[in-house]
Enzyme design. Structure first.
Site, PDB file in Angstrom:
ATOM      1  N   ILE A 140       0.823  -1.208   0.000  1.00  0.00           N
ATOM      2  CA  ILE A 140       0.000   0.000   0.000  1.00  0.00           C
ATOM      3  C   ILE A 140       0.868   1.274   0.000  1.00  0.00           C
ATOM      4  CG2 ILE A 140      -0.353   0.369   2.495  1.00  0.00           C
ATOM      5  CD1 ILE A 140      -3.125   0.203  -0.173  1.00  0.00           C
TER       6      ILE A 140
ATOM      7  N   HIS B  75       6.890 -11.895   5.146  1.00  0.00           N
ATOM      8  CA  HIS B  75       6.582 -11.423   3.790  1.00  0.00           C
ATOM      9  C   HIS B  75       7.857 -11.111   3.034  1.00  0.00           C
ATOM     10  CE1 HIS B  75       6.395  -7.998   6.586  1.00  0.00           C
ATOM     11  NE2 HIS B  75       6.904  -7.237   5.612  1.00  0.00           N
TER      12      HIS B  75
ATOM     13  N   HIS C 250       9.223  -8.710  -0.021  1.00  0.00           N
ATOM     14  CA  HIS C 250       8.955  -7.555  -0.881  1.00  0.00           C
ATOM     15  C   HIS C 250       9.544  -7.848  -2.259  1.00  0.00           C
ATOM     16  CE1 HIS C 250       8.045  -4.400   2.280  1.00  0.00           C
ATOM     17  NE2 HIS C 250       8.711  -5.250   3.039  1.00  0.00           N
TER      18      HIS C 250
END
Ligand code: 5GP
Length: 132
Positions: free
Chosen positions: A30, A93, A95
């Site tokens: 986001i 996570h 990236h």
């Protein structure tokens, strides 16, 4: 309590999804460093990526590879960079960031401000490449 990323997987919080299978989920960051900046997460809630099982981290990397190849086709770049930080969200996570230069991987850079329409268009471009 579920992490914000588990709530995204559950559909409780909206996201710009680019790919999903039984184990993993990929969606646009986001606060992107570049157009196409995507996060790949395991659906299983584990904070630290190196606490994942061997099989799971290997499968996550294969999943991330498919997404990265699609990002590169959708957003031509020198390479798609991969980074793992995890200092903000306690849910493992990866990236994936399209790079035109090393500077594009600096997480201290100002982030892009994109409209919902732009996010949707970016996610669709990556999805279309994954489908090819
Ligand atoms: P890290 O934990 O790797 O330091 O950073 C977490 C990343 O997740 C940041 O780049 C941040 O912009 C992104 N992020 C945090 N919350 C959300 C969210 O609710 N939705 C999306 N799409 N990205 C998020």
């Amino acid at each position: 309590m579920a992490t914000i990323f588990s709530r995204i997987v559950a559909g409780e919080i909206p996201s710009y999804k680019v790919a999903e299978d039984e184990q993993f989920y990929a969606f646009l960051d986001i606060n992107p460093l570049a157009k196409g900046h995507t996060l790949v997460i395991p659906k299983r809630e584990v904070d630290y990526i190196f606490d994942l099982d061997d099989e799971e981290i290997a499968a996550m990397q294969v999943f991330a590879k498919k997404v990265a190849c699609a990002i590169k086709r959708a957003f031509p770049c020198i390479k798609v960079g991969q980074a793992v930080l995890g200092l903000e969200v306690p849910h493992a996570h990866i990236h994936l960031v399209p790079m035109q230069s090393e500077r594009d991987m600096l997480f201290t850079n100002p982030k892009l401000q994109l409209t919902p329409e732009e996010f949707t268009e970016i996610a669709n471009k990556i999805k279309n490449e994954i489908a090819k």
